[in-house]
Design an enzyme around this catalytic site. Structure first.
Site: not given
Lengths: 162, 256
Positions: B70, B109, B172, B213, B217
């Protein structure tokens, strides 16, 4: 390029399954009997007069359900006269003196399905018709949050909070 | 005519109630932290997320299948990146005809330039690379473009954000819009902003991306989570990041 792309999407379900297996441990603690049928209830004048499934509530057991993080977990949002448990939530109103404001039938509706009173409420309906839930985690499919006995125990406990 | 007056009166009344919750000021999760956790995030020597940045930097300089790295294009420290363009993800990709997240861009990429096999979404190495790259944009204002073809995905994300799901029947918004700042047991509910992602979480003790994450929830209110890297979570990421437009990138943030 196209072949590589497909490979990536094949891998997604694999991680998805992994994340589910983590969940299973936590759910085994849930003591609710999955074979218990759903007892329908009727709202009258913003209250439910008949005990769910005709069960008789016990305040002592109810207090345990209220504290249990896998059952009532009421302290997550409400402050209650249970000083031995630290950190009471502030999302819902304090339940101190609840029984001097509401009678048992009114308390029952609020435990069973608060959203009948306030449609915007964050509070889960602890005894809603399981058909009304959307996208439930598979372990809980077709089940209410609490069993009929637990609901009545909680109502009995809350009715002591004069 | 009285009907019209009534309608105006009602809409004025509604306007005066709703915006107070919906248009409240943007606050990074940082503002909901205790002073101790803030200090931990600010000091790069004590921020546990920095080891993930280092891991990402190593991967960034590691040879791919065709012996390129990279760093060959972007510089050893990623110094050739334009920090502004790192803060605008997810972006719309014309070849894929959909928004792509920073993780997906890194994968694309890697495929195109290094002939690498793409990483699984949210796996440790990919999160490390994302953390390193996003860290280079620290302090830059989030700037997600939601015009044109992105609007549809932003709207889909918003719809999911406000939909009640799971056995708890929550959305949410029920925590992060209507009850922000209040206490869920000992924890203060934040606005759920994503400007610190990937972030170091003090609970599980590791750096996680947005999708992981959000899945957590969802499981906490007993909803079947959407898959990592799924269309739904990408739409949600578009909405979440765009919602925080103008907040500063804090990667790697320290959160609960």
């Amino acid at each position: 390029m196209l072949v590589n792309m497909n490979l990536r999407y094949l891998l997604i379900p694999a991680t998805f399954l992994l994340s589910n297996s983590v969940q299973t441990e936590q759910t085994k603690i849930n003591p609710k009997d999955p074979t218990e049928p759903y007892y329908s209830w009727k709202m009258e004048n913003y209250s439910i007069k008949q005990p769910i499934g005709g069960r008789l509530g016990n305040a002592e057991r109810g207090k345990k359900v209220v504290i249990d993080r896998n059952r009532g977990n009421c302290l997550a949002c409400h402050s209650m006269p249970i000083p031995e448990e630290p950190f009471h939530g502030t999302i819902g109103p304090s339940l101190n003196g609840l029984a001097s404001r509401l009678n048992e039938a009114q308390i029952r509706l609020r435990v069973v399905d608060e959203q009948q009173i306030n449609p915007m409420s964050i509070m889960p309906g602890y005894y809603r018709d399981p058909k009304l839930y959307r996208r439930v985690l598979w372990e809980y499919e077709g089940q209410t949050l609490l069993g009929a006995q637990d609901v009545e125990d909680v109502v009995a406990y809350l009715a002591t909070l004069k | 005519m009285p009907a019209l007056k009534q309608k105006i009166a009602i809409s004025l009344l509604l306007l005066s109630i709703t915006p107070s919750v919906l248009s409240s000021e943007l606050k990074s999760g940082y503002e909901f932290l205790t002073p101790m956790s803030r200090e931990m995030q600010d000091d790069e020597f004590s921020n546990p997320g920095m080891s993930t940045v280092d891991k990402g930097r190593n991967l960034f300089n590691e040879k791919g299948v065709n012996d390129k790295t990279c760093a060959d294009c972007h510089g050893k420290e990623g110094e050739i990146f334009n920090a502004k363009s790192l803060a605008r993800y997810p972006i719309y990709d014309d070849d894929e005809n959909r928004p792509i997240t920073l993780q997906e861009k890194i994968n694309l990429c890697g495929e195109d330039q290094l002939d690498n096999v793409p990483y699984v979404p949210e796996c440790i190495d990919l999160v490390a690379l994302e953390t390193f790259v996003r860290y280079l944009a620290r302090g830059e204002a989030i700037n997600v473009d939601i015009s044109g073809p992105m609007k549809k995905h932003y709207d889909a994300g918003e719809k999911l954000y406000f939909s009640r799901i799971g056995q708890y029947g929550m959305s949410c918004a029920h925590c992060h819009v209507y009850n922000q700042g209040k206490k869920l047991r000992g924890q203060t509910l934040s606005q759920g902003q994503t400007n610190g992602f990937p972030e170091y979480r003090l609970g599980p003790g590791k750096v996680v991306g947005i999708h992981t994450r959000v899945q957590e929830c969802f499981s906490s209110f007993r909803a079947e989570p959407y898959g990592l890297g799924s269309e739904e979570l990408i739409n949600l990421e578009v909405y979440l990041n765009a919602k925080g437009n103008s907040l500063k990138v804090e990667t790697p943030a320290v959160r609960y």
